[in-house]
Design a protein around this motif. Structure first.
Motif, short mmCIF file in Angstrom:
data_model
loop_
_atom_site.label_atom_id
_atom_site.label_comp_id
_atom_site.label_asym_id
_atom_site.label_seq_id
_atom_site.Cartn_x
_atom_site.Cartn_y
_atom_site.Cartn_z
N ILE A 298 15.40 5.67 4.18
CA ILE A 298 15.14 4.91 2.96
C ILE A 298 13.66 4.55 2.86
O ILE A 298 13.05 4.67 1.79
CB ILE A 298 16.02 3.65 2.92
CG1 ILE A 298 17.50 4.05 2.77
CG2 ILE A 298 15.60 2.72 1.78
CD1 ILE A 298 18.48 2.90 2.90
N ASP A 299 13.08 4.13 3.97
CA ASP A 299 11.64 3.82 3.97
C ASP A 299 10.82 5.05 3.60
O ASP A 299 9.82 4.95 2.86
CB ASP A 299 11.21 3.31 5.34
CG ASP A 299 11.70 1.89 5.63
OD1 ASP A 299 12.04 1.17 4.67
OD2 ASP A 299 11.74 1.52 6.82
N TYR A 300 11.22 6.21 4.10
CA TYR A 300 10.52 7.45 3.78
C TYR A 300 10.57 7.71 2.28
O TYR A 300 9.54 8.00 1.64
CB TYR A 300 11.15 8.61 4.54
CG TYR A 300 10.59 9.97 4.19
CD1 TYR A 300 9.40 10.43 4.74
CD2 TYR A 300 11.25 10.79 3.27
CE1 TYR A 300 8.89 11.67 4.40
CE2 TYR A 300 10.74 12.02 2.92
CZ TYR A 300 9.56 12.46 3.48
OH TYR A 300 9.05 13.68 3.13
N LEU A 301 11.77 7.61 1.69
CA LEU A 301 11.90 7.84 0.26
C LEU A 301 11.09 6.82 -0.54
O LEU A 301 10.49 7.16 -1.57
CB LEU A 301 13.37 7.78 -0.15
CG LEU A 301 14.25 8.93 0.34
CD1 LEU A 301 15.71 8.64 0.03
CD2 LEU A 301 13.83 10.24 -0.31
N ASP A 302 11.06 5.59 -0.06
CA ASP A 302 10.33 4.54 -0.78
C ASP A 302 8.83 4.78 -0.79
O ASP A 302 8.12 4.25 -1.65
CB ASP A 302 10.63 3.17 -0.17
CG ASP A 302 12.00 2.64 -0.58
OD1 ASP A 302 12.60 3.21 -1.50
OD2 ASP A 302 12.45 1.65 0.03
N ARG A 303 8.32 5.57 0.17
CA ARG A 303 6.89 5.87 0.20
C ARG A 303 6.51 6.98 -0.79
O ARG A 303 5.33 7.24 -1.02
CB ARG A 303 6.45 6.27 1.60
CG ARG A 303 6.46 5.11 2.60
CD ARG A 303 5.70 5.47 3.85
NE ARG A 303 6.33 6.51 4.63
CZ ARG A 303 7.23 6.30 5.60
NH1 ARG A 303 7.63 5.06 5.86
NH2 ARG A 303 7.74 7.31 6.28
N LEU A 304 7.52 7.63 -1.34
CA LEU A 304 7.27 8.73 -2.26
C LEU A 304 7.35 8.27 -3.71
O LEU A 304 7.90 7.21 -4.01
CB LEU A 304 8.27 9.86 -2.01
CG LEU A 304 8.35 10.40 -0.58
CD1 LEU A 304 9.39 11.49 -0.49
CD2 LEU A 304 6.99 10.93 -0.13
#
Length: 414
Positions: A298-304
């Motif tokens: 989720i954190d990864y997606l939020d950085r995009l």
């Protein structure tokens, strides 16, 4: 470390994204891998792999009860992931976030929890496009309680028939269980509208979000659904863990799903009392590393840039649709106006399993069969379909390779 560790607002750099997913760089059967089976399970970025590796290397211990540093670290990471999920769904509290093994277990948990509220003659509405995981648990509960499962029919395009829905929704309806997005058709259902109409009659709403969360972020408070379920592995996280969101009052009223450690407050041979939410529904040692991995996904997606990701996926689907006419006899199953990038199809004279096997020989991975949606296959009078499901790390060139592969297969059987 991810190549996209900072937020991106520029045009999507797909090649940089692909470097975040090590598995995509390999060859299969001597060909570069073209992975188009994301609807079944998406691949994992380095950020997720690193987070799980770091957990096992630096902080592994059981959670909540350890009186030592590693236990504290593990608990902080585990509960931190729960807070990440709460934020992702915009739930009111982490008390409303239950860890499960996946969407299937989450729906079984809800079905069993609602069983005491069901009586003979009550109705559970499900759509004909549902995954078996959102049909079979309700059938099992209906058999125990005397309730019955009532299907909502579809249009030929693969959209929910809203007139049929309104005809089925009535005084006997107790539960509406419906997919946010169809795993076969890619159809995005108008769940906000469905929920609002069901709520006006006091109907409990259960949303299967497994195919939605890889593509967009649901807001459970805005939707006003009672329950929302999803799986980690479809949204670039690890397997073996999923989430059930439930409104706190409903979860409090439901009996535990399983018994054992963690879900108890006190045990004696005379009487056992239950732990508070969310732990009442989390018996036994949980999937700690997997929860950490989901939080990292989720954190990864939020950085995009999610808008850029959605635009890239729309472009993939548009290109695929534009190429359909280049394969004679190819027919798309599901042409809804609002879709995620899923292409289910059949080709005259070819069996879906043969298509899948021959594409695999070219390094192209798709899914074939009934996709755990037999009632939907019956609706379209087909034994199964071939399904290409795209993610933001797929390229327009890979779409071209898929259709080149299909034309090659067709020539073999001409």
């Amino acid at each position: 470390m991810s190549n996209l560790s900072e937020a991106s607002t520029a045009a999507l750099d797909v090649e940089a994204l692909r470097r975040d997913f090590p598995i995509l760089s390999q060859q299969v059967n001597g060909k570069p891998l073209v992975y188009l089976d994301n609807g079944a399970s998406a691949q994992k970025p380095v950020a997720v792999l690193d987070a799980m590796d770091r957990y096992y290397r630096e902080m592994h211990a059981n959670v909540h009860r350890g009186a030592h540093t590693l236990g504290d670290r593990a608990t902080a990471a585990f509960e931190g992931a729960r807070e990440t999920v709460r934020r992702f769904l915009n739930a009111a509290s982490t008390r409303e976030i239950i860890w499960t093994r996946g969407t299937t277990e989450a729906i079984n948990l809800v079905a069993n929890g609602l069983a005491p509220r069901l009586r003979e003659g009550d109705e559970i509405l499900v759509s004909r496009m549902e995954h078996h995981a959102n049909i079979v648990p309700w059938q099992m509960v209906a058999e125990r309680t005397g309730a019955r499962v009532v299907p909502i029919e579809l249009t030929a395009e693969g959209e929910l028939d809203m007139d049929a829905f309104r005809q089925r929704l009535g005084d006997r309806t107790r539960v509406l269980a419906i997919a946010h997005v169809s795993n076969v058709l890619g159809t995005i259902n108008p769940v906000a509208e469905l929920i609002a109409e069901a709520r006006a009659l006091g109907v409990v709403t259960v949303i299967d979000g497994a195919q939605a969360v890889p593509h967009f972020r649901p807001d459970v408070q805005a939707l006003d659904c009672d329950f929302y379920a999803f799986s980690s592995h479809k949204m670039f996280g690890p397997t073996g863990i999923g989430v059930l969101y439930g409104k706190e009052a409903l979860l409090e009223a439901m009996p535990p799903y399983q018994g054992g450690g963690e879900m108890i407050e006190r045990v004696s041979f005379e009487r056992t009392t239950w732990n508070q939410l969310p732990y009442k529904f989390e018996a036994g040692t949980p999937a700690i590393a997997e929860a950490v991995g989901l939080g990292a996904a989720i954190d990864y997606l939020d950085r995009l840039d999610r808008t850029a990701l959605a635009a890239a996926e729309d472009a993939l689907l548009a290109r695929a649709n534009a190429l359909v006419d280049t394969v004679p006899g190819m027919e798309i199953i599901g042409t809804a106006r609002r879709k995620v990038p899923v292409l289910s199809f059949k080709i005259a004279g070819l069996h879906p399993s043969d298509i899948g096997t021959l594409l695999d020989q070219q390094g192209i991975a798709i899914r074939t069969g009934h996709h755990c949606a037999m009632p939907l296959m019956d609706f379209y009078a087909v034994p199964g379909t071939a399904r290409a499901s795209f993610a933001f790390y797929n390229t327009l060139d890979e779409v071209e390779q898929l259709f080149a592969g299909l034309r090659k297969i067709q020539r073999l059987f001409a």
